[in-house]
Design a protein around this motif. Structure first.
Motif, PDB file in Angstrom:
ATOM      1  N   ALA A  58       0.831  -1.212   0.000  1.00  0.00           N
ATOM      2  CA  ALA A  58       0.000   0.000   0.000  1.00  0.00           C
ATOM      3  C   ALA A  58       0.861   1.255   0.000  1.00  0.00           C
ATOM      4  CB  ALA A  58      -0.941  -0.007   1.204  1.00  0.00           C
ATOM      5  N   LEU A  59       1.889   1.276   0.844  1.00  0.00           N
ATOM      6  CA  LEU A  59       2.755   2.460   0.906  1.00  0.00           C
ATOM      7  C   LEU A  59       3.528   2.678  -0.387  1.00  0.00           C
ATOM      8  CD1 LEU A  59       4.102   2.212   4.562  1.00  0.00           C
ATOM      9  CD2 LEU A  59       2.651   4.017   3.597  1.00  0.00           C
ATOM     10  N   SER A  60       4.093   1.612  -0.928  1.00  0.00           N
ATOM     11  CA  SER A  60       4.876   1.777  -2.160  1.00  0.00           C
ATOM     12  C   SER A  60       3.967   2.140  -3.335  1.00  0.00           C
ATOM     13  CB  SER A  60       5.706   0.529  -2.458  1.00  0.00           C
ATOM     14  OG  SER A  60       4.881  -0.589  -2.652  1.00  0.00           O
ATOM     15  N   SER A  61       2.792   1.557  -3.395  1.00  0.00           N
ATOM     16  CA  SER A  61       1.848   1.884  -4.471  1.00  0.00           C
ATOM     17  C   SER A  61       1.355   3.323  -4.344  1.00  0.00           C
ATOM     18  CB  SER A  61       0.662   0.930  -4.440  1.00  0.00           C
ATOM     19  OG  SER A  61       1.092  -0.391  -4.641  1.00  0.00           O
ATOM     20  N   ALA A  62       1.063   3.731  -3.125  1.00  0.00           N
ATOM     21  CA  ALA A  62       0.622   5.112  -2.906  1.00  0.00           C
ATOM     22  C   ALA A  62       1.718   6.104  -3.308  1.00  0.00           C
ATOM     23  CB  ALA A  62       0.234   5.316  -1.442  1.00  0.00           C
ATOM     24  N   ALA A  63       2.967   5.748  -3.043  1.00  0.00           N
ATOM     25  CA  ALA A  63       4.077   6.629  -3.430  1.00  0.00           C
ATOM     26  C   ALA A  63       4.148   6.783  -4.947  1.00  0.00           C
ATOM     27  CB  ALA A  63       5.397   6.088  -2.884  1.00  0.00           C
ATOM     28  N   VAL A 100       8.853  10.095 -10.220  1.00  0.00           N
ATOM     29  CA  VAL A 100       8.020   8.927 -10.511  1.00  0.00           C
ATOM     30  C   VAL A 100       8.905   7.691 -10.679  1.00  0.00           C
ATOM     31  CG1 VAL A 100       6.374   7.891 -12.129  1.00  0.00           C
ATOM     32  CG2 VAL A 100       6.221  10.333 -11.590  1.00  0.00           C
ATOM     33  N   LEU A 101      10.009   7.861 -11.397  1.00  0.00           N
ATOM     34  CA  LEU A 101      10.936   6.745 -11.610  1.00  0.00           C
ATOM     35  C   LEU A 101      11.490   6.214 -10.291  1.00  0.00           C
ATOM     36  CD1 LEU A 101      12.527   4.921 -13.541  1.00  0.00           C
ATOM     37  CD2 LEU A 101      14.265   6.728 -13.627  1.00  0.00           C
ATOM     38  N   VAL A 102      11.877   7.103  -9.395  1.00  0.00           N
ATOM     39  CA  VAL A 102      12.412   6.689  -8.093  1.00  0.00           C
ATOM     40  C   VAL A 102      11.352   5.925  -7.300  1.00  0.00           C
ATOM     41  CG1 VAL A 102      13.238   7.550  -5.858  1.00  0.00           C
ATOM     42  CG2 VAL A 102      14.179   8.493  -7.983  1.00  0.00           C
ATOM     43  N   ALA A 103      10.129   6.449  -7.284  1.00  0.00           N
ATOM     44  CA  ALA A 103       9.044   5.760  -6.567  1.00  0.00           C
ATOM     45  C   ALA A 103       8.763   4.398  -7.202  1.00  0.00           C
ATOM     46  CB  ALA A 103       7.780   6.625  -6.565  1.00  0.00           C
ATOM     47  N   ALA A 107       8.937   0.618  -5.603  1.00  0.00           N
ATOM     48  CA  ALA A 107       7.847  -0.359  -5.689  1.00  0.00           C
ATOM     49  C   ALA A 107       8.338  -1.651  -6.341  1.00  0.00           C
ATOM     50  CB  ALA A 107       6.675   0.221  -6.476  1.00  0.00           C
ATOM     51  N   LEU A 108       9.223  -1.528  -7.307  1.00  0.00           N
ATOM     52  CA  LEU A 108       9.799  -2.721  -7.936  1.00  0.00           C
ATOM     53  C   LEU A 108      10.632  -3.512  -6.929  1.00  0.00           C
ATOM     54  CD1 LEU A 108      10.171  -4.386 -10.486  1.00  0.00           C
ATOM     55  CD2 LEU A 108      12.098  -2.901 -11.084  1.00  0.00           C
ATOM     56  N   ALA A 109      11.360  -2.812  -6.074  1.00  0.00           N
ATOM     57  CA  ALA A 109      12.130  -3.494  -5.024  1.00  0.00           C
ATOM     58  C   ALA A 109      11.193  -4.249  -4.077  1.00  0.00           C
ATOM     59  CB  ALA A 109      12.981  -2.485  -4.251  1.00  0.00           C
ATOM     60  N   VAL A 110      10.057  -3.659  -3.762  1.00  0.00           N
ATOM     61  CA  VAL A 110       9.064  -4.344  -2.931  1.00  0.00           C
ATOM     62  C   VAL A 110       8.556  -5.586  -3.658  1.00  0.00           C
ATOM     63  CG1 VAL A 110       6.732  -4.157  -1.941  1.00  0.00           C
ATOM     64  CG2 VAL A 110       8.386  -2.295  -1.627  1.00  0.00           C
TER      65      VAL A 110
END
Length: 122
Positions: A58-63, A100-103, A107-110
């Motif tokens: 949820a946190l990574s997707s929201a970011a 956006v790329l950093v976020a 999310a990819l790391a998650v």
């Protein structure tokens, strides 16, 4: 002039939903990110993952989605204020796209960590 400040909560939510809808209409990448989120939620349900994974996703997707919406808003504003190509406007847009790329990398790391977790789960 209509003031958007100090509106009732329901009205502010309506403004936010209108903004999300506008972003979904105008940005292909935001639509892809929402589809990816839906797929991940299906996987979370399917594999009955712990609440901690739900929170991390949820946190990574929201970011990612928030960064994409900020990027979209900034691009619309910059294009409205300065429709011609300008080096400083380009830099602003590039920095917003980098956010956006950093976020998305986070999310990819998650996603990788989740995949490793699922592979080692017994």
């Amino acid at each position: 002039m209509h003031s958007y400040k100090n509106q009732p909560f329901a009205m502010r939510c309506r403004f936010a939903i209108q903004g999300l809808a506008a972003g979904l209409r105008s940005e292909h990448s935001l639509r892809y990110q929402m589809v990816a989120l839906a797929c991940v939620v299906v996987a979370l349900i399917r594999f009955r993952l712990e609440p901690l994974w739900w929170a991390i996703v949820a946190l990574s997707s929201a970011a990612v989605i928030s960064a994409e919406l900020f990027n979209t808003a900034l691009e619309f504003l910059a294009d409205h204020l300065h429709p011609q190509i300008h080096p400083q406007i380009r830099l602003v847009k590039d920095c917003a796209a980098a956010a956006v790329l950093v976020a998305a990398c986070g999310a990819l790391a998650v996603a990788v960590a989740l995949a490793i977790h699922l592979l080692h789960r017994t």
